[in-house]
Design an enzyme around this catalytic site. Sequence first.
Site, PDB file in Angstrom:
ATOM      1  N   CYS A  33     -25.607 -40.601  30.059  1.00 19.33           N
ATOM      2  CA  CYS A  33     -24.825 -41.836  30.176  1.00 19.33           C
ATOM      3  C   CYS A  33     -25.819 -42.948  30.480  1.00 19.33           C
ATOM      4  O   CYS A  33     -26.504 -42.899  31.515  1.00 19.33           O
ATOM      5  CB  CYS A  33     -23.810 -41.682  31.305  1.00 19.33           C
ATOM      6  SG  CYS A  33     -22.943 -43.211  31.707  1.00 19.33           S
ATOM      7  N   CYS A  39     -25.030 -46.875  24.341  1.00 14.93           N
ATOM      8  CA  CYS A  39     -24.039 -46.140  25.144  1.00 14.93           C
ATOM      9  C   CYS A  39     -23.813 -44.840  24.387  1.00 14.93           C
ATOM     10  O   CYS A  39     -23.712 -44.854  23.150  1.00 14.93           O
ATOM     11  CB  CYS A  39     -22.750 -46.943  25.245  1.00 14.93           C
ATOM     12  SG  CYS A  39     -21.326 -45.993  25.823  1.00 14.93           S
TER      13      CYS A  39
HETATM   14  N1  DGL Z   1     -21.368 -43.102  27.772  1.00 12.39           N
HETATM   15  C1  DGL Z   1     -21.526 -44.094  28.816  1.00 12.39           C
HETATM   16  C2  DGL Z   1     -22.849 -44.843  28.581  1.00 12.39           C
HETATM   17  O1  DGL Z   1     -23.711 -44.315  27.886  1.00 12.39           O
HETATM   18  C3  DGL Z   1     -20.275 -44.920  28.911  1.00 12.39           C
HETATM   19  C4  DGL Z   1     -20.204 -45.722  30.149  1.00 12.39           C
HETATM   20  C5  DGL Z   1     -18.835 -46.060  30.623  1.00 12.39           C
HETATM   21  O2  DGL Z   1     -18.128 -45.169  31.062  1.00 12.39           O
HETATM   22  O3  DGL Z   1     -18.503 -47.260  30.631  1.00 12.39           O
HETATM   23  O4  DGL Z   1     -23.093 -45.914  29.095  1.00 12.39           O
END
Ligand code: DGL
Length: 266
Positions: free
Chosen positions: A85, A192
Site C-alpha cells: 500500500c 496506488c
Molecule cells: N492501495 C492503497 C495505496 O496503494 C490504497 C490506499 C487507500 O486505502 O486509500 O495507496
Amino acid sequence: MKKPLKQISSDKTTTRPIGIFDSGIGGVTVLKEIIKILPHEEYIYYSDSANNPYGDKQDKEIIKLCENIVKLFIERNCKAIVIACNTASAKAVKYLRKKYPNMIFIAIEPAYKMVHDYAYNEPTLVMATKGTIKSEKFNLLFHKYNNHKTYLLPCVGLADLIENGNKEELEKYLKKTLGLYKGLVKNVVLGCTHYPLIQKEIRQVLGNDIKFFNGANRLAIHLKEVLSEQNLLNNNIEEDNKEKIEFMDSSGKKEKQERFYKLLNG
Ligand code: DGL
C-alpha cells in the site's frame, strides 16, 4: 479457486510465511508480481478493508493500523513483511523499521524513478492517494527525479471506488478527473496499488498509447534479493510445492475473499 490455508505452523523448521498487506484488496496487484518471482513461498495476505480507505486518514491513525497488522504477522512467524500500500508505506514504514529492527520490511512506492530511468523527457501524470502525494517520503522521491513535466494528481476516493467495484461510478470518476490530461501526458505512474486493476478504464480516457509505470515488479525482485542475502528463501522447490496463500480481511466480509482469489487467479 485457491483455498486459504487453515494454519501455517510457527515451528521454525517449517516454511516461514511472508506477510503482505494493504488497506484492501488492491495489494493483490503486488502479490501477483511477487508470486511470479517467488513461486515457492507461503504468503499471508491481510486486507484491512474495515478501515479503508487509508488515503484520507491522519498519519497517527495509519501508523496504529499498520502496527496492529505487523504484530499479527510477527505472531504468525513471518520472515518478511511487504507493505503493498503506497499510502501505508509513505506514512508508516519509517516508524515500523525503527520499532521492529529485526523484521524485514519491503515497501512499495510510486514508480517515479522508473520514469526517470526510461522516459525522462515525457510528460507524466502521477496518480496516487492524497496521503501519498502529500507525504514527506513521496516528496523526497519526487524532487530527486523531477522531470519538470509532471502533474501530481491526488485521486481522492478512487481506491474506494475500485475496492467496491462499481463500474459505472468508476467510469464517471475517471472521465471527470482524467479527461483534461488527455493528449497532455504520455506516462502514467500508478501510485496506488489499487490502480493497476483499472488500467483498461484509464486507457479509455487517456488513450491507448499511454505507458504505465508500476513499482510492483521491482519490489518483487528486491524482496527476492533481500531474502536471498539473509538465507531466508524457501529452498523446498519441488514441482508440486506451489505457492500457498492465506487471505485475511478485517471486515470479515466473505465477498472480499472471493474477489481477492478471483483477481489473483485472473
Ligand atoms: N492501495 C492503497 C495505496 O496503494 C490504497 C490506499 C487507500 O486505502 O486509500 O495507496
